[in-house]
Enzyme design. Structure first.
Site, mmCIF file in Angstrom:
data_model
loop_
_atom_site.group_PDB
_atom_site.id
_atom_site.type_symbol
_atom_site.label_atom_id
_atom_site.label_comp_id
_atom_site.label_asym_id
_atom_site.label_seq_id
_atom_site.Cartn_x
_atom_site.Cartn_y
_atom_site.Cartn_z
ATOM 1 N N TYR A 1 -12.610 -1.460 12.806
ATOM 2 C CA TYR A 1 -13.340 -0.392 12.233
ATOM 3 C C TYR A 1 -14.620 0.080 12.425
ATOM 4 C CZ TYR A 1 -8.982 -0.571 9.507
ATOM 5 O OH TYR A 1 -7.555 -0.488 9.077
ATOM 6 N N GLN B 1 0.666 -1.077 -0.035
ATOM 7 C CA GLN B 1 0.162 0.076 -0.050
ATOM 8 C C GLN B 1 0.679 1.299 -0.170
ATOM 9 O OE1 GLN B 1 -2.560 -1.474 3.421
ATOM 10 N NE2 GLN B 1 -4.131 -0.363 2.066
ATOM 11 N N TRP C 1 -4.695 3.333 11.608
ATOM 12 C CA TRP C 1 -4.780 2.900 10.279
ATOM 13 C C TRP C 1 -5.212 4.456 9.433
ATOM 14 C CZ3 TRP C 1 -2.422 -0.426 7.387
ATOM 15 C CH2 TRP C 1 -2.554 -0.242 6.019
ATOM 16 N N ASN D 1 -1.445 -10.562 8.193
ATOM 17 C CA ASN D 1 -2.470 -9.541 8.709
ATOM 18 C C ASN D 1 -4.023 -10.204 8.026
ATOM 19 O OD1 ASN D 1 -3.367 -6.629 8.815
ATOM 20 N ND2 ASN D 1 -4.128 -7.064 6.777
ATOM 21 N N GLU D 2 -4.947 -10.173 8.912
ATOM 22 C CA GLU D 2 -6.364 -10.564 8.488
ATOM 23 C C GLU D 2 -6.482 -11.756 7.642
ATOM 24 O OE1 GLU D 2 -8.120 -6.938 7.101
ATOM 25 O OE2 GLU D 2 -7.838 -5.768 8.939
ATOM 26 N N HIS E 1 1.100 -9.107 4.469
ATOM 27 C CA HIS E 1 -0.032 -8.261 4.464
ATOM 28 C C HIS E 1 -0.602 -8.598 2.954
ATOM 29 C CE1 HIS E 1 -2.379 -4.675 6.412
ATOM 30 N NE2 HIS E 1 -2.724 -5.044 5.191
ATOM 31 N N ARG F 1 3.851 0.307 12.986
ATOM 32 C CA ARG F 1 3.521 -1.203 12.537
ATOM 33 C C ARG F 1 3.567 -1.181 10.935
ATOM 34 N NH1 ARG F 1 -1.831 -4.117 10.827
ATOM 35 N NH2 ARG F 1 -1.188 -6.047 10.174
ATOM 36 N N GLU G 1 -4.747 -2.025 14.010
ATOM 37 C CA GLU G 1 -5.421 -1.144 13.107
ATOM 38 C C GLU G 1 -6.865 -0.476 13.643
ATOM 39 O OE1 GLU G 1 -5.898 -2.431 9.053
ATOM 40 O OE2 GLU G 1 -4.161 -3.336 8.899
ATOM 41 N N ASN H 1 -7.585 -5.794 14.571
ATOM 42 C CA ASN H 1 -7.909 -4.697 13.539
ATOM 43 C C ASN H 1 -9.542 -4.548 13.841
ATOM 44 O OD1 ASN H 1 -5.471 -4.753 12.686
ATOM 45 N ND2 ASN H 1 -5.865 -5.359 10.663
ATOM 46 N N GLU I 1 -5.567 1.991 -1.488
ATOM 47 C CA GLU I 1 -6.691 1.194 -0.751
ATOM 48 C C GLU I 1 -7.209 0.088 -1.359
ATOM 49 O OE1 GLU I 1 -7.232 0.994 2.222
ATOM 50 O OE2 GLU I 1 -9.640 0.569 2.202
ATOM 51 N N TRP I 2 -6.312 -0.686 -1.726
ATOM 52 C CA TRP I 2 -6.610 -2.114 -2.521
ATOM 53 C C TRP I 2 -7.482 -1.745 -3.678
ATOM 54 C CZ3 TRP I 2 -2.791 -4.803 -0.899
ATOM 55 C CH2 TRP I 2 -2.304 -4.855 0.347
HETATM 56 C C1 BGC Z 1 -6.603 -3.888 6.106
HETATM 57 C C2 BGC Z 1 -5.771 -2.527 5.261
HETATM 58 C C3 BGC Z 1 -6.766 -1.633 4.806
HETATM 59 C C4 BGC Z 1 -7.779 -1.296 5.712
HETATM 60 C C5 BGC Z 1 -8.856 -0.104 5.261
HETATM 61 C C6 BGC Z 1 -7.555 -3.250 6.657
HETATM 62 O O1 BGC Z 1 -8.785 -4.374 6.627
HETATM 63 O O2 BGC Z 1 -5.498 -4.536 6.879
HETATM 64 O O3 BGC Z 1 -4.879 -2.917 4.573
HETATM 65 O O4 BGC Z 1 -6.336 -0.505 4.067
HETATM 66 O O5 BGC Z 1 -8.533 -2.183 6.280
HETATM 67 O O6 BGC Z 1 -9.677 -0.959 4.329
#
Ligand code: BGC
Length: 468
Positions: A300, A17, A419, A165-166, A120, A74, A369, A298, A426-427
């Site tokens: 959100y 990223q 994060w 990661n995830e 990751h 990180r 995150e 992680n 962003e993928w």
């Molecule tokens: C991921 C990050 C991603 C972020 C926001 C996480 O699930 O580890 O790589 O940028 O979410 O989408």
């Protein structure tokens, strides 16, 4: 409301990223380089070719971290910089190794503690061609173990290692949704569960190697990072919705954490998936069980969860339920952001910290995150973007919710990473979605500018971390 005096805080990023420099110093391609070339896969048709150019801006990134007061950082290592072809008999690219050795030394010299993620999502592309990478139960875990060993040996000063990661995202987004590399949704009923199993084995092999050969000398720790959204019942008076909430957590978190802490998959998953969910051999179970020194979290967002009345579909990955933003009474979980899946709801954070703690006997937790995008942020001018009050409020509420969990709920949380340090690739969303606490000007040499939220962190943590 406070946090322990040895609490680590800082920012997180990931190699593909931010690094760019995809052809520099002998790096081999990863599955993301290949995936980004497929038309229509990335929203703005972009890739990580240049990204934030962090491979060439390590000094700038460290200066930024220092300026913001971070005590920890990180980041992840690009496997195909270390072993361009990826496999356990393939050669090592010393320039790639040297890059990270210097980076870690420079971070430490700046007083910043490195938290290093080995994987990751950027599998060396050759392994995908050779044996379909994550789908191989036999090859992938052993190739990952060798790569991990190379890094453990190269970076003895690192004391905090993350294996993966995830894994949920590697399995579901890539092999069910098909929106992440390698984007194989040809067997949505089977592949995600095979991939999840193989990732658990890869994690466990790396942990076993670390513990047997490196841990004692470096006095370090190692664990996996799992994602998980908080859950609230769509109808709090309906036991079936309450149960569906539990099932949702088992299908996302328990899928990986139950084998690690208890030695097997949750029974709700076995019940729904039957023999599509792999069985652990006795040897595998012994390897996986107990393979976390800490829990990397992680987090959100949150959802309302509604049970379904009909039998689970073959391709269902969530536990036969609907994931919603509104509950039965019409309350909304949180405001819209630029990410369709993300709506802030800080009370969910406290809840989920509690759930993880109770279920897994109060493990040490690092929040690896946490952060948000902002609706329409990319359409604004730089000056406007720097005043990111929505993100300021998000972090303020989430960090306080974490401090409450730490002070009142007995949650053993010991670190926190926002994060992200800066806007980045962003993928599948490309660069239009910004998660940075620092703005990156992609049109002007990827210059970094701290947003208001970046500066808030120090104030927030200094007010909350106990002095002695
Ligand atoms: C991921 C990050 C991603 C972020 C926001 C996480 O699930 O580890 O790589 O940028 O979410 O989408």
């Amino acid at each position: 409301m406070s946090l322990p005096n040895d609490f680590h805080w800082g920012f997180a990023t990931a190699s593909y990223q931010i690094e760019g420099a995809v052809d520099q110093d002998g790096r081999g391609p990863s599955i993301w380089d290949t995936f980004c070339k497929i038309p229509g896969k990335i929203a703005d048709g972009s890739s990580g070719d240049v990204a934030c150019d962090s491979y060439n801006k390590t000094q700038e990134d460290i200066a930024l971290l220092k300026e913001l007061g971070a005590t920890a950082y990180r980041f992840s290592i690009s496997w195909s910089r270390i072993i361009p072809l990826g496999g356990r008999n393939d050669s090592i690219n010393q320039k790639g190794v040297d890059h990270y050795v210097k980076f870690v030394d420079d971070l430490l010299a700046a007083g910043i503690t490195p938290f290093v993620t080995l994987f990751h999502w950027d599998v060396p592309d050759e392994l995908e061609k050779r044996y379909r990478s994550l789908l191989s139960r036999k090859e992938f875990p052993l190739d990952f173990k060798r790569y991990a060993g190379v890094m453990f040996a190269a970076l003895p000063k690192v004391k905090h290692w993350v294996t993966l990661n995830e894994p949920w995202c590697s399995s579901i987004q890539a092999y069910s949704a098909g929106i992440f590399a390698p984007g194989d949704d040809s067997r949505q009923d089977i592949y995600p569960w095979i991939v999840g199993h193989n990732l658990l084995l890869a994690h466990a092999h790396a942990v076993q190697l670390y513990r047997s050969e490196f841990k004692e000398a470096s006095q370090g720790e190692i664990g996996v990072v799992l994602n998980g959204d908080a859950v609230f019942p769509w109808d709090a008076t309906d036991p079936a919705d309450v149960e569906a909430c539990e099932r949702k957590l088992e299908f996302t978190i328990g899928w990986f954490a139950d084998p690690i802490y208890f030695g097997d998959y949750p029974s709700s998953m076995r019940k729904q998936l039957g023999d599509r969910l792999p069985e652990f051999t006795a040897e595998e179970r012994a390897l996986v069980q107990g393979s976390n020194d800490f829990y990397g979290m992680n987090h959100y967002t949150a959802n309302y969860v509604k049970h379904r009345e009909t039998p689970a579909e073959l391709n269902d990955i969530a536990g036969n339920l609907d994931v919603l933003f509104y509950n039965k009474r019409g309350d909304c979980i949180g405001e819209e952001t630029q990410s369709p899946w993300l709506r802030p709801c800080a009370t969910g954070f406290r809840d989920l910290l509690g759930w993880i703690s109770r279920r897994y006997q109060y493990p040490k937790i690092y929040v690896t995150e946490n952060g948000t995008s902002i609706k329409g942020e990319d359409d604004l001018s730089r000056e406007e973007i720097l005043e990111d009050d929505f993100r300021v409020q998000y972090f303020d509420q989430y960090v306080k919710a974490m401090a409450v969990a730490s002070s009142l709920d007995g949650v053993n949380v010991r670190g926190y990473f926002a994060w992200s340090l800066m806007d980045n690739f962003e993928w599948a969303e490309g660069y239009q979605t910004r998660f940075g606490t620092c703005y990156v000007d992609y049109k002007d040499c990827q210059k970094r500018y701290p947003k208001k939220s970046a500066r808030l962190m120090k104030v927030l943590f200094e007010s909350m971390i106990k002095k002695s």
